[in-house]
Scaffold this motif. Structure first.
Motif, PDB file in Angstrom:
ATOM      1  N   TYR A 291      28.719 -15.786  17.726  1.00 42.29           N
ATOM      2  CA  TYR A 291      29.619 -14.796  17.140  1.00 42.29           C
ATOM      3  C   TYR A 291      28.801 -13.679  16.508  1.00 42.29           C
ATOM      4  N   ASN A 292      29.231 -12.456  16.772  1.00 40.87           N
ATOM      5  CA  ASN A 292      28.681 -11.264  16.145  1.00 40.87           C
ATOM      6  C   ASN A 292      29.869 -10.427  15.705  1.00 40.87           C
ATOM      7  N   SER A 293      29.756  -9.778  14.565  1.00 34.86           N
ATOM      8  CA  SER A 293      30.901  -9.045  14.012  1.00 34.86           C
ATOM      9  C   SER A 293      31.349  -7.877  14.876  1.00 34.86           C
ATOM     10  N   GLU A 294      30.474  -7.357  15.723  1.00 35.60           N
ATOM     11  CA  GLU A 294      30.857  -6.232  16.582  1.00 35.60           C
ATOM     12  C   GLU A 294      31.382  -6.693  17.940  1.00 35.60           C
ATOM     13  N   THR A 295      30.866  -7.795  18.453  1.00 39.23           N
ATOM     14  CA  THR A 295      31.262  -8.238  19.789  1.00 39.23           C
ATOM     15  C   THR A 295      32.254  -9.388  19.770  1.00 39.23           C
ATOM     16  N   GLY A 296      32.372 -10.111  18.659  1.00 40.08           N
ATOM     17  CA  GLY A 296      33.282 -11.243  18.578  1.00 40.08           C
ATOM     18  C   GLY A 296      32.645 -12.527  19.077  1.00 40.08           C
TER      19      GLY A 296
ATOM     20  N   ALA B 263      34.618 -23.638  14.174  1.00 42.92           N
ATOM     21  CA  ALA B 263      33.416 -22.808  14.057  1.00 42.92           C
ATOM     22  C   ALA B 263      32.267 -23.674  13.545  1.00 42.92           C
ATOM     23  N   ASN B 264      31.694 -24.441  14.452  1.00 44.72           N
ATOM     24  CA  ASN B 264      30.577 -25.324  14.107  1.00 44.72           C
ATOM     25  C   ASN B 264      29.263 -24.610  14.378  1.00 44.72           C
ATOM     26  N   TRP B 265      28.903 -23.687  13.518  1.00 46.36           N
ATOM     27  CA  TRP B 265      27.668 -22.934  13.719  1.00 46.36           C
ATOM     28  C   TRP B 265      26.489 -23.778  13.280  1.00 46.36           C
ATOM     29  N   THR B 266      25.456 -23.785  14.090  1.00 44.03           N
ATOM     30  CA  THR B 266      24.251 -24.550  13.769  1.00 44.03           C
ATOM     31  C   THR B 266      23.149 -23.657  13.213  1.00 44.03           C
ATOM     32  N   HIS B 267      23.142 -22.378  13.622  1.00 43.46           N
ATOM     33  CA  HIS B 267      22.109 -21.439  13.183  1.00 43.46           C
ATOM     34  C   HIS B 267      22.727 -20.070  12.888  1.00 43.46           C
ATOM     35  N   VAL B 268      22.152 -19.392  11.913  1.00 39.23           N
ATOM     36  CA  VAL B 268      22.513 -18.006  11.620  1.00 39.23           C
ATOM     37  C   VAL B 268      21.252 -17.190  11.847  1.00 39.23           C
ATOM     38  N   VAL B 269      21.316 -16.267  12.813  1.00 40.17           N
ATOM     39  CA  VAL B 269      20.155 -15.439  13.153  1.00 40.17           C
ATOM     40  C   VAL B 269      20.340 -14.079  12.496  1.00 40.17           C
ATOM     41  N   ARG B 270      19.471 -13.777  11.539  1.00 41.87           N
ATOM     42  CA  ARG B 270      19.492 -12.490  10.842  1.00 41.87           C
ATOM     43  C   ARG B 270      18.322 -11.659  11.355  1.00 41.87           C
ATOM     44  N   THR B 271      18.621 -10.609  12.072  1.00 42.97           N
ATOM     45  CA  THR B 271      17.590  -9.758  12.647  1.00 42.97           C
ATOM     46  C   THR B 271      17.360  -8.563  11.743  1.00 42.97           C
ATOM     47  N   SER B 272      16.132  -8.420  11.244  1.00 41.47           N
ATOM     48  CA  SER B 272      15.822  -7.272  10.391  1.00 41.47           C
ATOM     49  C   SER B 272      15.334  -6.085  11.209  1.00 41.47           C
ATOM     50  N   LYS B 273      14.689  -6.354  12.344  1.00 39.52           N
ATOM     51  CA  LYS B 273      14.190  -5.265  13.189  1.00 39.52           C
ATOM     52  C   LYS B 273      14.271  -5.701  14.645  1.00 39.52           C
ATOM     53  N   TYR B 274      14.909  -4.867  15.467  1.00 41.36           N
ATOM     54  CA  TYR B 274      15.003  -5.164  16.896  1.00 41.36           C
ATOM     55  C   TYR B 274      14.863  -3.890  17.704  1.00 41.36           C
TER      56      TYR B 274
ATOM     57  N   ALA C 111      26.004 -19.755  31.570  1.00 43.24           N
ATOM     58  CA  ALA C 111      25.304 -20.930  32.076  1.00 43.24           C
ATOM     59  C   ALA C 111      23.901 -20.542  32.522  1.00 43.24           C
ATOM     60  N   GLY C 112      22.932 -21.337  32.137  1.00 39.77           N
ATOM     61  CA  GLY C 112      21.555 -21.095  32.535  1.00 39.77           C
ATOM     62  C   GLY C 112      20.826 -20.066  31.684  1.00 39.77           C
ATOM     63  N   SER C 113      21.495 -19.547  30.671  1.00 42.93           N
ATOM     64  CA  SER C 113      20.890 -18.538  29.790  1.00 42.93           C
ATOM     65  C   SER C 113      20.535 -19.188  28.457  1.00 42.93           C
ATOM     66  N   SER C 114      19.401 -18.809  27.914  1.00 45.37           N
ATOM     67  CA  SER C 114      19.023 -19.357  26.615  1.00 45.37           C
ATOM     68  C   SER C 114      19.749 -18.594  25.512  1.00 45.37           C
ATOM     69  N   ALA C 115      19.821 -19.209  24.350  1.00 41.87           N
ATOM     70  CA  ALA C 115      20.495 -18.568  23.218  1.00 41.87           C
ATOM     71  C   ALA C 115      19.781 -17.283  22.829  1.00 41.87           C
ATOM     72  N   SER C 116      18.464 -17.289  22.859  1.00 42.62           N
ATOM     73  CA  SER C 116      17.724 -16.080  22.469  1.00 42.62           C
ATOM     74  C   SER C 116      17.978 -14.934  23.449  1.00 42.62           C
ATOM     75  N   ASP C 117      18.102 -15.240  24.751  1.00 39.16           N
ATOM     76  CA  ASP C 117      18.413 -14.191  25.728  1.00 39.16           C
ATOM     77  C   ASP C 117      19.822 -13.636  25.517  1.00 39.16           C
ATOM     78  N   SER C 118      20.781 -14.507  25.195  1.00 38.72           N
ATOM     79  CA  SER C 118      22.150 -14.069  24.940  1.00 38.72           C
ATOM     80  C   SER C 118      22.222 -13.190  23.699  1.00 38.72           C
ATOM     81  N   ILE C 119      21.505 -13.585  22.663  1.00 37.63           N
ATOM     82  CA  ILE C 119      21.491 -12.801  21.427  1.00 37.63           C
ATOM     83  C   ILE C 119      20.826 -11.452  21.677  1.00 37.63           C
ATOM     84  N   ALA C 120      19.737 -11.437  22.448  1.00 40.82           N
ATOM     85  CA  ALA C 120      19.040 -10.184  22.759  1.00 40.82           C
ATOM     86  C   ALA C 120      19.956  -9.221  23.506  1.00 40.82           C
ATOM     87  N   THR C 121      20.757  -9.750  24.406  1.00 37.40           N
ATOM     88  CA  THR C 121      21.703  -8.914  25.136  1.00 37.40           C
ATOM     89  C   THR C 121      22.714  -8.279  24.192  1.00 37.40           C
TER      90      THR C 121
END
Length: 173
Positions: free
Chosen positions: A76-81, A121-132, A87-97
């Motif tokens: 979940y992201n506040s802008e994209t929902g 909403a069973n979130w396991t991790h919260v990714v806070r990006t300071s610079k991308y 399938a076959g995509s890693s979480a980091s690749d999905s977040i980067a997209t």
């Protein structure tokens, strides 16, 4: 800084320069000699503090928009929902997209209802990006990509910093 903030700052600076010129051109500086300088210095200090505040607020808001909640094959992201991870995509690749396509608008998607029994909403991790900054070439290796931030493990509350896509992938698995 948003375009509207830059335009507003430029208008304030031009208006204050015009008013200062008008002050001297009309001879008001001869009436209250020290007051005009004090007023000018105070006004420019207010403008500078206002610009600094706007820049800091915008940076904080953009960092908030870049926050992504991850868990159970979705994120979940506040802008994209809420979205499912492909399938076959890693979480980091999905977040980067998601991060690469953010517009930093003011519209927000609704967060999932924590009391929804069908889709909890069973979130396991919260990714806070300071610079991308995404990679400029599409070689798949992401050599010139800049990605820094921290991951909060929801179960333990532990915060783990990361400085690359591979470090993020290692943390969230």
């Amino acid at each position: 800084m948003k375009k509207s903030n830059v335009i507003l700052t430029a208008l304030i600076a031009v208006a204050s320069a015009f008013l200062l010129w008008l002050w001297f051109n009309l001879g008001f500086n001869n009436v209250d000699a020290p007051l005009d300088l004090v007023l000018s210095v105070v006004w420019w200090a207010i403008v500078i503090v206002g610009v600094g505040f706007a820049v800091k607020t915008e940076k904080t808001r953009q960092e908030s928009v870049r926050t992504v909640y991850v868990g159970d094959g979705r994120y979940y992201n506040s802008e994209t929902g809420v979205r499912m991870m492909p399938a076959g995509s890693s979480a980091s690749d999905s977040i980067a997209t998601v991060l690469a396509n953010l517009e930093y608008g003011f519209d927000r998607e609704d967060a999932p209802d924590p009391n929804d029994e069908e889709n909890p909403a069973n979130w396991t991790h919260v990714v806070r990006t300071s610079k991308y900054e995404p990679a400029r070439d599409d070689d798949g290796e992401h050599k010139d990509e800049t990605w820094e931030g921290e991951v909060v493990v929801v179960e333990t509350g532990k915060t783990i910093p990361f400085d690359s896509r591979s470090a993020l992938a290692t943390i969230i698995g």
